[in-house]
Every structure is written in structure tokens, then in C-alpha cells.
Design a protein around this motif. Sequence first.
Motif, PDB file in Angstrom:
ATOM      1  N   TYR A  19       0.089  -9.963  10.606  1.00 48.78           N
ATOM      2  CA  TYR A  19       1.495  -9.743  10.005  1.00 48.78           C
ATOM      3  C   TYR A  19       2.353  -9.049  11.048  1.00 48.78           C
TER       4      TYR A  19
ATOM      5  N   ASN B  61      -7.982  -4.862   5.137  1.00 50.71           N
ATOM      6  CA  ASN B  61      -6.476  -5.259   5.065  1.00 50.71           C
ATOM      7  C   ASN B  61      -5.460  -4.571   6.092  1.00 50.71           C
TER       8      ASN B  61
ATOM      9  N   PHE C 144      -1.059  -0.859   3.597  1.00 49.25           N
ATOM     10  CA  PHE C 144      -2.200  -1.995   3.548  1.00 49.25           C
ATOM     11  C   PHE C 144      -3.651  -1.373   3.435  1.00 49.25           C
TER      12      PHE C 144
ATOM     13  N   ASP D  21      -3.231  -6.857   8.572  1.00 50.89           N
ATOM     14  CA  ASP D  21      -1.756  -6.691   8.806  1.00 50.89           C
ATOM     15  C   ASP D  21      -1.531  -6.491  10.553  1.00 50.89           C
TER      16      ASP D  21
ATOM     17  N   VAL E  77       2.426  -3.611  -1.213  1.00 52.57           N
ATOM     18  CA  VAL E  77       3.128  -4.466  -0.052  1.00 52.57           C
ATOM     19  C   VAL E  77       4.457  -5.149  -0.056  1.00 52.57           C
TER      20      VAL E  77
ATOM     21  N   ASN F  35       1.446 -10.764  -0.541  1.00 47.77           N
ATOM     22  CA  ASN F  35       0.438 -11.026   0.423  1.00 47.77           C
ATOM     23  C   ASN F  35      -0.686 -11.931  -0.218  1.00 47.77           C
TER      24      ASN F  35
ATOM     25  N   HIS G 206      -4.444 -11.027  -0.593  1.00 50.13           N
ATOM     26  CA  HIS G 206      -4.978  -9.817  -1.225  1.00 50.13           C
ATOM     27  C   HIS G 206      -6.118 -10.135  -2.301  1.00 50.13           C
TER      28      HIS G 206
ATOM     29  N   ALA H  76       0.264 -15.324   5.543  1.00 52.62           N
ATOM     30  CA  ALA H  76      -0.419 -14.700   4.449  1.00 52.62           C
ATOM     31  C   ALA H  76      -1.199 -15.670   3.814  1.00 52.62           C
TER      32      ALA H  76
ATOM     33  N   TYR I 198      -0.598  -5.934  -4.490  1.00 53.55           N
ATOM     34  CA  TYR I 198       0.275  -6.825  -4.207  1.00 53.55           C
ATOM     35  C   TYR I 198       1.832  -6.110  -4.301  1.00 53.55           C
TER      36      TYR I 198
END
Lengths: 242, 335
Positions: B113, B105, B236, B109, B47, B55, B58, B128, B44
Motif C-alpha cells: 500500500y 498487517n 495497520f 501496508d 484504516v 482494506n 483485513h 487490497a 476496517y
Amino acid sequence: MSNNSPPVLLSVRGVSAGYGPSDVLHTVSLEVREREIVTLIGANGAGKSTTLMTISRIQKLRAGVIEFAGHNLASTPPDQVVGMGLAQVPEGRRIFPRLTVRENLEMGGFLRHDQAAMNRDLERVYALFPILKERDRQQGGTLSGGEQQMLAIGRALMSEPRMLMMDEPSMGIAPILVVRIFQAIKQLRDEGMTILLVEQNARAALRLADRGYVMETGSITLSGLGRELLDDRRVQEAYLGE
Amino acid sequence: MIMSQAVVSESVAPVAMGWGDVLSQQLITGVSNGMIIAMIAIGYTMVYGIIELINFAHGDLCTLGSFLALTMVGALGMEAWAGMGGTAAVVTLLISSAVFCGALNWTIDRVAYRPLRGKPKLALLVSAIGCSFILVNIALFWGGLPMEVFGGGNQAAAPKDFPSLISNENLLGAQSAITVTWRDLFVVIVTVPLMIGLTWLVKSTRLGKAMRAVAQNPIAAALMGIDVNRVIGSTFLIGGALGGFASVIYALYNNTISFQMGYRTGMDAFTAAVLGGIGSLPGAVVGGIVIGLVRALSDGYIEARWTNSVVFGILILTLVFRPSGILGAKLREKV
């Protein structure tokens, strides 16, 4: 300029760029020749910083051509622009506050691998701004504004650039340090650096520069030799407070 | 809460416990759970440090890591592995889950993201939350697959037993009032080197320096020649991989996983990251251990059902009196 003037290093032709729906830059054209100091002056919000950010490819290009050392930068990502030898000292300095002075300088050489050459350049930066050597273990954020500006310039020099773009290096800095920074710019030019200088301090910039461009609301409205622009009535009224 | 089950079962020791023994036991359990929470909290905080995003996906990423591990246990028949084979099984699970969670992950992203960078932060946050829901649903689907380890796929939402690949034997002897198991040691043996390695990576490597530069000023970082998107992607990847390790450690320590594990443990980890000072790596570790200890002490001395209130009460008080968290002072090191 005469026919045997040095070759063009940076050529910006008809560039438009902006944020949101409207353009901030309208078909801007300018060029910088090798070993020249060229200044870009204009009021706050005229688009000077956007011009530099567009050349560095941080800002999206909407139309026009940017050529550096013969390469078209249209589809070059920003991290590769630096590698081609075009470095920028951004507005507001943007140093890394929680890295030490030395680490900040090392970040400037991020793309380089020759450690010996980097150490040599580090010593050159320290010679140019001895205060940075005194503070090399201090965090960048603890420096004064003027010292941070020196750090930002030194950091850009660490990328071994052919050309340096500087955005308002005198902004928010004690007058005595402004003098020091302008001396440094002159020294860099004497050592062969090509410089594009954005300044609100138009008088100091035009005195120092070989040539200048005047920018108003996103367009270049005047250009000429530094001396000519200093003597120009329009420039005097608008930017020199006479 | 799932975590409290472990506490309760271990508190039932063969010998009557003095107050000092009870306290020691809670501290041991608290540190072990805290280290697991810290590993997730790091994901966490890394990021957040680099793109200022909480995030939310996560924790649920970690759920999928533990589901992958359980699937592998079932498919490879790892329950039967004994001796050094057991060690091989544990290492295989740890590394597989780390690779899987890191890659997933990174992909999240890239897909959900990265296209939103430069857009309002709210868009990123909504994305997210959306990813979190999608991962939870994938976990529910996964838990319903007709595999024996998932209970034949009849009850997708039910907690799944995770086999005991690590001994629960008391290293201090069966007569000791305090229980320290191989599992407690295992948690420390895996997490501490990973945390030291991560600290080294961030402090000393080229990638680590690039990560710190991007966290402090992404535009300046780009002007230095740093490929900002790649550095964010690496963040990530690393945060996800640590979450993958944590998910397997969690499963082996607690012997049970469920589709809600990521939400619950993720909430603890997120709290730990904020408590320690979001953006700070040492803060995430300290926050994780504090939350682990508080949970254990609250479970032991108050009552397990009050534990969430105690944890969040402490978080609120911390934020009121020290908004930047325990280690989130001026000199905090983001990333």
C-alpha cells in the motif's frame, strides 16, 4: 543589501519541481535573511504555493538546492523540516476540523517535550489572538475563516520556529480580520521572527515586506526592496491594478 | 453460515423455551457474535479513517490469525492443558495471534500500500483485493499442511475443528432455559477492555493524536512534524492486532475455522463498519453489535438462509436514509 546585512537563513538555488511530466517550478532562486519579511507575489497558479511546499519538502525536489540555517534539506523528510525551525502556515489553512482549538495548537508543538515552555508559548499565541483563547474548547471546524487563519498561524508558532512561511493568509477572509492578521505578522517580525509571505494581496504584502520577489509561470521574474517593487511600473500594471 | 451453527446448537435447550427465553437467548448470542464482528470492524474503520481505503485483506488476515492459533494448539499439545493451564493457553494464543496479525498487517501496508500513496485511489483498492486473494491462498496452503489438527492435510479447504479450550457449560445451571456460557463471558471480558484501551489510545496518547491529525489532514500533519507513514503503519499494526485477537476469540467461540472465515466474517465486519459510519470507532462497535443482533434474530425468527439478505437489506436502507451511517454524523471522529 549592505555588507553588514544579517546572515541568510533560507537559501533556495535553482530549484525545479512539479507534478506529473512537466515542471511547475523552473530553476527558482530566492533567499531570506534573518529577521526579514520577504514576500513572494504573483498571479494564481504561478507556483508560489508549490515553492513553499517544495521548501517544506512535501513536494518532491527535481533539481536545485534548498538550505535552511546551513542544512541542506534535499533529503530531509517534511516532519524533520519543522524540527529544524522552519514552519509553514499552508494555503487554505488546513486546520484539523475535528480537534479543538487547543488540540490544534498542541499539534503544532508535536515535536516538543518541554511542557512548561509549550504552555508559555500557548499563552503567547492566546495573547496574539485572544479570540482563540475564548474558543479553545470549540472544534476547529466551527471557527470562521479568519479565526481559522489565526489558528493556523498560532499552530505554526507552537513549533517554536525560527522562520515562518505563510501562504495567502488573507485569502477568503473578512477585510477587518485581514488587517488584524497583517498586524500580527508585523508584530511577529518586531519580535524577531523571519517571515516568507506568499500573497495575492500584493500591495499590502509589499508595504509590509523588506524585500519581494515576483513569480510568473514558475520563474522569478523580478526582485527588489518592497518599496522599489511598489513603485515599479510592471508590478503596478500586473499586480496593483494601476 | 458458520456463525449460525452456534446459534442453532445453543437454541436446542433442555427445557421448553417461552418466547421471552428465546428472545433473551438470541440477544445473548447476538451480542457475543456482535462483539467479535466489532473487533474486526475496527480494523476496517481505522484504516479507512486514515487512508480512505477499504482494506479488503483485513478479514483474510484474521483467517491466518486463527490458522496460526490452531497450528500452535497442535504443535504445543494445548488440548491437554487444563485448569489454569487452559487460561495460559488461551492467553498465549490471543497474544501470539495479535502479534502475528499486527506484524503481517504492517508488512502488507509497507509492501503493497505505501508505495501507492499519492497514486489514484483505485490502484490502492486493486492492491487490497490482490492481497485478499493472496492471503486466502496462503490459508488454503496452510490448511493443507500435514498436521493432525488440520485433518492430516488431506482436505485443505475443509472446515477445521478448533478444540474447546473454554467450557461450554451453562453458567445459569443445566436446567435453565437460557444458556450463558463461559464463552459468552470470555468474549466480553476480552473485547471490552481492548475497546476501552483503544479509545484511550486514540483520545489521549501522542500516537492517537497523531493518528487523528493524519486522518483529518495528512499534509497539515506532516507540517506539524508528524511522520505520516509511520503513523499509518502504526494504524495497520493496531488494527491488525485487534483482528488477531478477534480471530482467536472467534475460533474459541465457534470451535471451527476455515479458509473462508475471513471472507464471511470480514463481510459482516465491513458491513458493520459502514453501518456504524465508516471511519468512526464507536460506530464500528455499535455497527458490530447491531449486525450480531440482526443475524441472531434473523437466524432465530426468520431462517438462517435469509440472514444475509436481511443484514444487507438493513444496510441498504440505512445508507439510503442516512448515508453517513449510524454514528457517522458531522461530528464523527475519524480513526
